[in-house]
Design a protein around this motif. Structure first.
Motif, PDB file in Angstrom:
ATOM      1  N   VAL A  45      39.370  38.245  32.315  1.00 33.76           N
ATOM      2  CA  VAL A  45      38.541  37.757  33.418  1.00 33.76           C
ATOM      3  C   VAL A  45      37.396  36.933  32.842  1.00 33.76           C
ATOM      4  CG1 VAL A  45      37.312  38.385  35.518  1.00 33.76           C
ATOM      5  CG2 VAL A  45      39.003  39.963  34.558  1.00 33.76           C
ATOM      6  N   ASN A  71      37.208  35.087  38.162  1.00 31.16           N
ATOM      7  CA  ASN A  71      35.948  35.740  38.535  1.00 31.16           C
ATOM      8  C   ASN A  71      36.202  37.210  38.855  1.00 31.16           C
ATOM      9  OD1 ASN A  71      36.451  36.072  41.495  1.00 31.16           O
ATOM     10  ND2 ASN A  71      36.411  33.828  41.470  1.00 31.16           N
ATOM     11  N   GLY A  72      35.108  37.947  38.996  1.00 30.73           N
ATOM     12  CA  GLY A  72      35.214  39.375  39.243  1.00 30.73           C
ATOM     13  C   GLY A  72      35.877  39.735  40.554  1.00 30.73           C
ATOM     14  N   LYS A  73      35.660  38.928  41.582  1.00 28.63           N
ATOM     15  CA  LYS A  73      36.276  39.207  42.889  1.00 28.63           C
ATOM     16  C   LYS A  73      37.797  39.163  42.783  1.00 28.63           C
ATOM     17  CE  LYS A  73      36.132  37.723  47.720  1.00 28.63           C
ATOM     18  NZ  LYS A  73      37.366  37.094  48.100  1.00 28.63           N
ATOM     19  N   VAL A  76      39.090  42.331  40.975  1.00 25.41           N
ATOM     20  CA  VAL A  76      38.977  43.521  41.824  1.00 25.41           C
ATOM     21  C   VAL A  76      40.083  43.509  42.878  1.00 25.41           C
ATOM     22  CG1 VAL A  76      37.529  44.651  43.570  1.00 25.41           C
ATOM     23  CG2 VAL A  76      36.527  43.895  41.400  1.00 25.41           C
ATOM     24  N   MET A  94      36.522  41.561  30.253  1.00 25.74           N
ATOM     25  CA  MET A  94      35.705  41.054  31.357  1.00 25.74           C
ATOM     26  C   MET A  94      34.455  40.328  30.876  1.00 25.74           C
ATOM     27  SD  MET A  94      35.161  41.799  34.913  1.00 25.74           S
ATOM     28  CE  MET A  94      35.768  43.444  35.123  1.00 25.74           C
ATOM     29  N   LYS A  96      30.762  38.685  31.495  1.00 25.80           N
ATOM     30  CA  LYS A  96      29.625  39.232  32.228  1.00 25.80           C
ATOM     31  C   LYS A  96      29.128  38.284  33.307  1.00 25.80           C
ATOM     32  CE  LYS A  96      25.501  39.425  30.330  1.00 25.80           C
ATOM     33  NZ  LYS A  96      24.610  38.683  31.189  1.00 25.80           N
ATOM     34  N   ASP A 102      30.012  38.935  39.483  1.00 27.19           N
ATOM     35  CA  ASP A 102      29.829  39.021  38.027  1.00 27.19           C
ATOM     36  C   ASP A 102      30.525  40.247  37.440  1.00 27.19           C
ATOM     37  OD1 ASP A 102      28.153  41.246  38.449  1.00 27.19           O
ATOM     38  OD2 ASP A 102      26.316  40.123  38.115  1.00 27.19           O
ATOM     39  N   GLY A 103      30.501  40.341  36.115  1.00 34.13           N
ATOM     40  CA  GLY A 103      31.166  41.435  35.421  1.00 34.13           C
ATOM     41  C   GLY A 103      30.591  42.801  35.736  1.00 34.13           C
ATOM     42  N   TYR A 104      29.274  42.882  35.970  1.00 36.19           N
ATOM     43  CA  TYR A 104      28.662  44.159  36.319  1.00 36.19           C
ATOM     44  C   TYR A 104      29.256  44.696  37.623  1.00 36.19           C
ATOM     45  CZ  TYR A 104      24.710  42.868  33.165  1.00 36.19           C
ATOM     46  OH  TYR A 104      23.922  42.516  32.106  1.00 36.19           O
ATOM     47  N   ALA A 106      31.970  43.738  39.211  1.00 38.48           N
ATOM     48  CA  ALA A 106      33.423  43.937  39.136  1.00 38.48           C
ATOM     49  C   ALA A 106      33.759  45.254  38.432  1.00 38.48           C
ATOM     50  CB  ALA A 106      34.083  42.760  38.428  1.00 38.48           C
ATOM     51  N   ALA A 107      33.080  45.546  37.331  1.00 31.32           N
ATOM     52  CA  ALA A 107      33.337  46.798  36.606  1.00 31.32           C
ATOM     53  C   ALA A 107      33.010  48.002  37.486  1.00 31.32           C
ATOM     54  CB  ALA A 107      32.527  46.833  35.307  1.00 31.32           C
TER      55      ALA A 107
END
Length: 169
Positions: A45, A71-73, A76, A94, A96, A102-104, A106-107
């Motif tokens: 990602v 991207n994070g979306k 997910v 991933m 950040k 963002d990676g935060y 998404a994680a």
């Protein structure tokens, strides 16, 4: 001080028991819209196409099945059953800082999902201890910094049991 993969990784395989795989029927109880499950070893990602291509090339040269999201979306959505296609993977690499999510975030979202059972490694160009600590607080297990090297990825794959054990030169 934050945990960097270079500080924490060993040459031995990490012993982390994997939960049993979910059947399509099990998945559909949680996410009824899922119609297909695909399995890959690693999902990359990163919003930068060059970084994605580099990581995918390294992974493919190592014989690892992989795919990518920008991207994070997106990650997910594919890893938590928000669409008809669910992707199961052992490891997420991933970034950040990404647009949309963002990676935060998404994680955090991945860790909250009963359908995601993999490992998350942060990949960032920002090696400040405060940023690494924030990444770890949001569900990332370790962080590697850019520019990423093939040996770092190989060690990760060995550690998480994605590659068979062998001697690293």
């Amino acid at each position: 001080m934050g945990l960097k993969i270079e500080d924490s990784i060993s040459r031995t395989k990490l012993e982390s028991p994997q939960p049993p795989p979910l059947s399509l029927a099990d998945v559909r109880e949680i996410a009824p819209n899922v119609r297909r499950i695909d399995v890959v070893d690693v999902v990359v990602v990163d919003d930068c196409p060059v970084n994605r291509r580099l990581l995918l090339r390294i992974l493919k040269q190592l014989g690892v099945s992989c795919e990518s999201c920008e991207n994070g979306k997106q990650v997910v959505e594919i890893l938590t059953g928000l669409h008809e296609r669910l992707v199961r993977c052992q490891l997420v690499l991933m970034d950040k800082e990404m647009p949309v999510m963002d990676g935060y975030a998404a994680a955090t979202a991945l860790r909250a999902s009963p359908l995601f059972r993999g490992h998350i490694i942060g990949v960032t160009g920002n090696a400040l201890d405060t940023q690494i600590s924030e990444f770890l607080k949001n569900g990332v297990e370790a962080v590697i910094t850019k520019p990423v090297k093939s040996k770092q990825i190989e060690m990760l794959l060995l550690r998480y049991g994605i590659l068979p054990e062998r001697t690293i030169e």
